[in-house]
Scaffold this motif. Structure first.
Motif, PDB file in Angstrom:
ATOM      1  N   ILE A  73       0.848  -1.194   0.000  1.00 28.18           N
ATOM      2  CA  ILE A  73       0.000   0.000   0.000  1.00 28.18           C
ATOM      3  C   ILE A  73       0.880   1.239   0.000  1.00 28.18           C
ATOM      4  CG2 ILE A  73      -1.777   1.302   1.220  1.00 28.18           C
ATOM      5  CD1 ILE A  73      -2.693  -1.308   2.499  1.00 28.18           C
ATOM      6  N   ILE A  74       0.564   2.172  -0.873  1.00 27.11           N
ATOM      7  CA  ILE A  74       1.260   3.458  -0.924  1.00 27.11           C
ATOM      8  C   ILE A  74       0.232   4.544  -0.653  1.00 27.11           C
ATOM      9  CG2 ILE A  74       2.654   5.025  -2.318  1.00 27.11           C
ATOM     10  CD1 ILE A  74       3.212   2.522  -4.140  1.00 27.11           C
ATOM     11  N   THR A  75       0.484   5.377   0.347  1.00 25.10           N
ATOM     12  CA  THR A  75      -0.385   6.532   0.567  1.00 25.10           C
ATOM     13  C   THR A  75       0.361   7.761   0.078  1.00 25.10           C
ATOM     14  OG1 THR A  75       0.359   7.189   2.791  1.00 25.10           O
ATOM     15  CG2 THR A  75      -1.264   5.411   2.653  1.00 25.10           C
ATOM     16  N   VAL A  76      -0.345   8.636  -0.608  1.00 30.49           N
ATOM     17  CA  VAL A  76       0.268   9.846  -1.155  1.00 30.49           C
ATOM     18  C   VAL A  76      -0.484  11.067  -0.640  1.00 30.49           C
ATOM     19  CG1 VAL A  76       0.903  11.134  -3.234  1.00 30.49           C
ATOM     20  CG2 VAL A  76       1.019   8.620  -3.237  1.00 30.49           C
ATOM     21  N   SER A  77       0.150  11.800   0.255  1.00 34.08           N
ATOM     22  CA  SER A  77      -0.368  13.087   0.717  1.00 34.08           C
ATOM     23  C   SER A  77       0.359  14.163  -0.078  1.00 34.08           C
ATOM     24  CB  SER A  77      -0.110  13.269   2.214  1.00 34.08           C
ATOM     25  OG  SER A  77      -0.661  12.182   2.950  1.00 34.08           O
ATOM     26  N   ARG A  78      -0.288  15.311  -0.293  1.00 32.65           N
ATOM     27  CA  ARG A  78       0.359  16.277  -1.175  1.00 32.65           C
ATOM     28  C   ARG A  78      -0.147  17.694  -0.973  1.00 32.65           C
ATOM     29  NH1 ARG A  78      -4.725  14.845  -1.557  1.00 32.65           N
ATOM     30  NH2 ARG A  78      -5.806  15.397  -3.466  1.00 32.65           N
ATOM     31  N   GLN A  79       0.757  18.650  -1.210  1.00 38.03           N
ATOM     32  CA  GLN A  79       0.351  20.044  -1.290  1.00 38.03           C
ATOM     33  C   GLN A  79      -0.447  20.225  -2.573  1.00 38.03           C
ATOM     34  OE1 GLN A  79       4.178  22.107  -1.123  1.00 38.03           O
ATOM     35  NE2 GLN A  79       3.663  22.879   0.915  1.00 38.03           N
ATOM     36  N   PHE A  80      -1.416  21.111  -2.528  1.00 39.24           N
ATOM     37  CA  PHE A  80      -2.214  21.400  -3.716  1.00 39.24           C
ATOM     38  C   PHE A  80      -1.304  21.956  -4.816  1.00 39.24           C
ATOM     39  CE2 PHE A  80      -5.405  24.374  -5.838  1.00 39.24           C
ATOM     40  CZ  PHE A  80      -5.966  23.358  -6.592  1.00 39.24           C
ATOM     41  N   GLY A  81      -1.423  21.396  -6.009  1.00 41.29           N
ATOM     42  CA  GLY A  81      -0.644  21.886  -7.142  1.00 41.29           C
ATOM     43  C   GLY A  81       0.736  21.281  -7.274  1.00 41.29           C
ATOM     44  N   SER A  82       1.104  20.387  -6.358  1.00 41.63           N
ATOM     45  CA  SER A  82       2.451  19.809  -6.388  1.00 41.63           C
ATOM     46  C   SER A  82       2.586  18.648  -7.366  1.00 41.63           C
ATOM     47  CB  SER A  82       2.860  19.330  -4.991  1.00 41.63           C
ATOM     48  OG  SER A  82       2.038  18.254  -4.573  1.00 41.63           O
ATOM     49  N   GLY A  83       1.472  18.121  -7.826  1.00 45.99           N
ATOM     50  CA  GLY A  83       1.515  16.984  -8.738  1.00 45.99           C
ATOM     51  C   GLY A  83       1.391  15.638  -8.046  1.00 45.99           C
ATOM     52  N   GLY A  84       1.017  15.649  -6.782  1.00 43.97           N
ATOM     53  CA  GLY A  84       0.914  14.402  -6.030  1.00 43.97           C
ATOM     54  C   GLY A  84      -0.065  13.413  -6.623  1.00 43.97           C
ATOM     55  N   ARG A  85      -1.206  13.913  -7.080  1.00 40.95           N
ATOM     56  CA  ARG A  85      -2.201  13.016  -7.673  1.00 40.95           C
ATOM     57  C   ARG A  85      -1.662  12.396  -8.962  1.00 40.95           C
ATOM     58  NH1 ARG A  85      -6.444  16.047  -7.525  1.00 40.95           N
ATOM     59  NH2 ARG A  85      -7.653  14.921  -5.955  1.00 40.95           N
ATOM     60  N   SER A  86      -0.989  13.179  -9.773  1.00 38.27           N
ATOM     61  CA  SER A  86      -0.411  12.661 -11.020  1.00 38.27           C
ATOM     62  C   SER A  86       0.640  11.599 -10.727  1.00 38.27           C
ATOM     63  CB  SER A  86       0.229  13.809 -11.830  1.00 38.27           C
ATOM     64  OG  SER A  86      -0.746  14.749 -12.228  1.00 38.27           O
ATOM     65  N   ILE A  87       1.454  11.847  -9.710  1.00 37.44           N
ATOM     66  CA  ILE A  87       2.472  10.872  -9.303  1.00 37.44           C
ATOM     67  C   ILE A  87       1.805   9.580  -8.851  1.00 37.44           C
ATOM     68  CG2 ILE A  87       4.205  10.369  -7.540  1.00 37.44           C
ATOM     69  CD1 ILE A  87       4.940  13.377  -7.657  1.00 37.44           C
ATOM     70  N   ALA A  88       0.785   9.699  -8.023  1.00 38.23           N
ATOM     71  CA  ALA A  88       0.085   8.517  -7.516  1.00 38.23           C
ATOM     72  C   ALA A  88      -0.472   7.674  -8.658  1.00 38.23           C
ATOM     73  CB  ALA A  88      -1.038   8.945  -6.577  1.00 38.23           C
ATOM     74  N   LYS A  89      -1.057   8.324  -9.647  1.00 41.53           N
ATOM     75  CA  LYS A  89      -1.631   7.599 -10.791  1.00 41.53           C
ATOM     76  C   LYS A  89      -0.541   6.927 -11.610  1.00 41.53           C
ATOM     77  CE  LYS A  89      -5.386   6.477 -13.061  1.00 41.53           C
ATOM     78  NZ  LYS A  89      -4.799   5.407 -13.902  1.00 41.53           N
ATOM     79  N   LYS A  90       0.564   7.621 -11.836  1.00 42.15           N
ATOM     80  CA  LYS A  90       1.677   7.041 -12.591  1.00 42.15           C
ATOM     81  C   LYS A  90       2.231   5.816 -11.873  1.00 42.15           C
ATOM     82  CE  LYS A  90       3.365  11.227 -14.941  1.00 42.15           C
ATOM     83  NZ  LYS A  90       3.465  10.690 -16.320  1.00 42.15           N
ATOM     84  N   VAL A  91       2.375   5.920 -10.562  1.00 43.08           N
ATOM     85  CA  VAL A  91       2.902   4.807  -9.771  1.00 43.08           C
ATOM     86  C   VAL A  91       1.954   3.613  -9.836  1.00 43.08           C
ATOM     87  CG1 VAL A  91       3.388   4.035  -7.410  1.00 43.08           C
ATOM     88  CG2 VAL A  91       4.285   6.227  -8.216  1.00 43.08           C
ATOM     89  N   ALA A  92       0.658   3.874  -9.675  1.00 39.84           N
ATOM     90  CA  ALA A  92      -0.332   2.788  -9.732  1.00 39.84           C
ATOM     91  C   ALA A  92      -0.298   2.092 -11.091  1.00 39.84           C
ATOM     92  CB  ALA A  92      -1.723   3.325  -9.434  1.00 39.84           C
TER      93      ALA A  92
END
Length: 202
Positions: free
Chosen positions: A5-24
């Motif tokens: 399991i990988i949890t990704v917390s992120r600052q708004f606008g940092s690209g965290g969601r994009s990173i999470a999707k790429k990793v998945a």
């Protein structure tokens, strides 16, 4: 220990969601972001837009905020406020996802804290400098009545307050995560690569 399991917390606008999707996608893991909202909506009957909005809020402590976020009513939502009730259901959904033992990536929603007792979890925090994030949200989300810096600060303030309220920990504090990544220095693709390498070598 194998990371499942990988949890990704992120600052708004940092690209965290994009990173999470790429990793998945790279690892073949299930991906949970708005999908959690779908689950909570089914469990509670609340509309998805309301859940998404309240998901980053914490109940206020003034009489005015209580008026906006009604206090619990006996025999309704277990006597909890709407925000607390939604958070409790969201917590149950995340725990259930973890118990399914299927490798996954979970974005935000205090998942790092909720899964604190689980083994095989990698907690990631993604951040970036202000100029990088300002440019990114304008490119991705367009212009707004608010200037980019205010949009970023307002969003992050909500996340920080929500996290503190429900975890009693400081959002973004490096000691709460296994790894912190700066996309303004490393880039989104490199950050995703780093996480994938950690998982593959776990």
């Amino acid at each position: 220990m194998s990371i499942k399991i990988i949890t990704v917390s992120r600052q708004f606008g940092s690209g965290g969601r994009s990173i999470a999707k790429k990793v998945a996608d790279e690892l073949g893991f299930n991906y949970y972001d708005k999908e959690i909202i779908d689950h909570v909506s089914v469990e509670t009957g609340f509309c998805k837009d309301y859940i998404a909005e309240r998901g980053e809020h914490a109940p206020g402590r003034t009489i005015f905020s209580y008026g906006l976020d009604p206090m619990g009513v006996p025999n309704v939502m277990n006597g909890m406020s709407a925000a607390d009730y939604l958070w409790s259901i969201q917590r149950q959904v995340i725990l259930k996802i973890a118990e399914e033992d299927t490798p996954c990536v979970i974005v935000g929603r205090c998942a790092d804290y909720i899964l604190g007792e689980h083994e095989g979890v990698l907690n990631v925090f993604v951040h970036a400098d202000m100029e990088f994030r300002k440019d990114r949200i304008v490119r991705l989300y367009g212009e707004s009545e608010k200037n980019p810096e205010k949009r970023l600060n307002d969003k992050d303030k909500k996340r920080k307050t929500n996290y503190m309220y429900y975890t009693n920990q400081e959002w973004g504090n490096a000691t709460n995560y296994d790894i912190c990544l700066d996309t303004s220095r490393l880039g989104v693709d490199k950050c995703a690569e780093i996480i994938c390498n950690i998982v593959k070598n776990s």
